[in-house]
Design a protein around this motif. Structure first.
Motif, PDB file in Angstrom:
ATOM      1  N   HIS A 162      -3.602  -7.149  -3.862  1.00 54.11           N
ATOM      2  CA  HIS A 162      -3.606  -6.177  -4.950  1.00 54.11           C
ATOM      3  C   HIS A 162      -3.797  -6.941  -6.265  1.00 54.11           C
ATOM      4  CE1 HIS A 162      -2.018  -2.920  -2.316  1.00 54.11           C
ATOM      5  NE2 HIS A 162      -1.390  -3.928  -1.714  1.00 54.11           N
ATOM      6  N   ASP A 190      -6.041   4.533  -0.902  1.00 51.94           N
ATOM      7  CA  ASP A 190      -5.294   5.061  -2.044  1.00 51.94           C
ATOM      8  C   ASP A 190      -5.228   4.062  -3.199  1.00 51.94           C
ATOM      9  OD1 ASP A 190      -4.841   7.512  -0.936  1.00 51.94           O
ATOM     10  OD2 ASP A 190      -2.875   7.010  -0.106  1.00 51.94           O
ATOM     11  N   HIS A 191      -6.213   3.194  -3.270  1.00 53.86           N
ATOM     12  CA  HIS A 191      -6.253   2.217  -4.366  1.00 53.86           C
ATOM     13  C   HIS A 191      -6.220   2.901  -5.730  1.00 53.86           C
ATOM     14  CE1 HIS A 191      -7.690  -0.878  -7.073  1.00 53.86           C
ATOM     15  NE2 HIS A 191      -8.796  -0.202  -7.294  1.00 53.86           N
ATOM     16  N   CYS A 236      -7.788  -2.055  -2.565  1.00 53.67           N
ATOM     17  CA  CYS A 236      -6.735  -2.347  -1.591  1.00 53.67           C
ATOM     18  C   CYS A 236      -6.585  -1.264  -0.519  1.00 53.67           C
ATOM     19  CB  CYS A 236      -5.403  -2.533  -2.326  1.00 53.67           C
ATOM     20  SG  CYS A 236      -4.907  -1.114  -3.338  1.00 53.67           S
ATOM     21  N   GLN A 288       0.849  -1.196   0.000  1.00 52.28           N
ATOM     22  CA  GLN A 288       0.000   0.000   0.000  1.00 52.28           C
ATOM     23  C   GLN A 288       0.887   1.249   0.000  1.00 52.28           C
ATOM     24  OE1 GLN A 288      -2.204  -1.012   3.619  1.00 52.28           O
ATOM     25  NE2 GLN A 288      -4.045  -1.266   2.393  1.00 52.28           N
ATOM     26  N   TRP A 289       0.940   2.040  -1.079  1.00 55.37           N
ATOM     27  CA  TRP A 289       0.291   1.879  -2.370  1.00 55.37           C
ATOM     28  C   TRP A 289       1.341   2.157  -3.417  1.00 55.37           C
ATOM     29  CZ3 TRP A 289      -2.108   3.693   1.950  1.00 55.37           C
ATOM     30  CH2 TRP A 289      -3.292   3.028   2.321  1.00 55.37           C
ATOM     31  N   MET A 340      -2.471   4.009  -7.468  1.00 54.26           N
ATOM     32  CA  MET A 340      -1.440   2.966  -7.513  1.00 54.26           C
ATOM     33  C   MET A 340      -1.254   2.504  -8.962  1.00 54.26           C
ATOM     34  SD  MET A 340      -1.347  -0.422  -5.108  1.00 54.26           S
ATOM     35  CE  MET A 340      -0.005  -1.603  -5.181  1.00 54.26           C
ATOM     36  N   CYS A 360      -3.543  -0.859 -10.349  1.00 55.85           N
ATOM     37  CA  CYS A 360      -3.977  -1.909  -9.441  1.00 55.85           C
ATOM     38  C   CYS A 360      -5.483  -2.089  -9.618  1.00 55.85           C
ATOM     39  CB  CYS A 360      -3.649  -1.539  -8.001  1.00 55.85           C
ATOM     40  SG  CYS A 360      -4.291  -2.722  -6.791  1.00 55.85           S
TER      41      CYS A 360
END
Length: 293
Positions: free
Chosen positions: A198, A240-241, A237, A130-131, A244, A233
């Motif tokens: 992820h 802050d998905h 996740c 992450q991330w 990424m 991604c």
């Protein structure tokens, strides 16, 4: 005449450059393919439309007929027919044939996608946390490893990535994965042991594979053209998905070997040298495009 000749010369000179592959506004089709796997995925997508569209229109037509013909006003006395042998045979055999014609190419595609070549040219390991993504080249003469973060707006100038067409906002990264064109890449994907799940997804390559803590997943690809390709991604996740991204730069074999050798000692200098070699032709291509408008 002079302007036309200038444009033609610039286009010829910039023929080796390519703009970054990324999502486009109002895009309704899959991204252009950059690997043999994605080429087959695009073909299968278009192939299934020849079944989906007629079936959808046929069902819509049946609904319209039923609504108009068998509504209470037009058909006050409903039919008491319990079954029809011909119809039973048709709606049983028809779907079976459709599934048969879809299943065979889909199984062939899955087999091709999941069969990792025995002797890949390059192995790259991608570890998710992450991330961010961490990339390793374990089989290199001098192993190379680095982190790849989302490129922040305030860092664009220092990184030399101010052109939003090549380095789009929320997709560009500080350090791209670099691979040579035409080479088979074995990609190992995992996540940090204490992290979450992820997913490594690169649309132009036809690659989407989960990064699971404590598990090493494997896939492959072979890029058939140079360029800068973006993915993200694709497994929720955390907060802050959406920030990424994944960026892969495909270059010639010579430039890749030069970058790999230099990156072992100075990643920043290696990246800047590679950008200087590949971004100038791209900008000339953009200039040529603007002159033709």
């Amino acid at each position: 005449m002079t302007r036309w000749m200038t444009t033609a010369a610039l286009c010829l000179f910039a023929a080796t450059g390519a703009l970054a592959d990324q999502p486009a506004e109002w895009q309704i089709d899959l991204q252009p393919h950059a690997t043999p796997v994605m080429e087959q995925i695009r073909w299968f997508n278009h192939y299934t439309l020849w079944f989906i569209v007629p079936i959808t229109l046929f069902v819509l037509a049946l609904l319209v007929v039923v609504v108009m013909r068998f509504r209470a006003g037009a058909n006050p006395v409903p039919s008491r027919t319990s079954h029809n042998t011909a119809i039973e045979v048709v709606w049983t055999v028809g779907p079976v044939l459709v599934l048969f014609f879809i299943a065979i190419p889909s199984f062939n595609l899955l087999t091709y996608e999941l069969s990792v070549p025995d002797k890949p040219d390059i192995t790259v390991k991608a570890t998710a946390t992450q991330w961010q993504w961490n990339y390793e080249y374990p089989a290199a003469a001098q192993p190379v490893a680095f982190d790849s973060y989302l490129l922040k707006d305030q860092d664009r100038a220092s990184a030399g990535k101010e052109d939003h067409k090549i380095y789009p906002r929320l997709l560009a990264v500080d350090n791209e994965m670099v691979i040579p064109v035409g080479k088979t890449v074995r990609l190992l994907v995992t996540a940090a042991p204490t992290d979450v799940i992820h997913s490594f997804a690169m649309p132009s390559f036809g690659v989407k594979i989960d990064a699971v803590p404590g598990r090493l997943n494997e896939t492959w690809f072979r890029a058939d053209r140079e360029g800068l390709f973006y993915g993200q991604c694709s497994e929720l996740c955390g907060k802050d998905h959406a920030f990424m991204p994944i960026a892969i730069r495909v270059v010639s074999d010579e430039r890749y070997n030069q970058w790999l050798t230099a990156a072992a000692s100075d990643l920043g200098a290696a990246n800047k040298a590679l950008m200087a070699a590949v971004d100038v032709p791209v900008k000339r291509a953009q200039l040529a495009e603007n002159l033709t408008k």
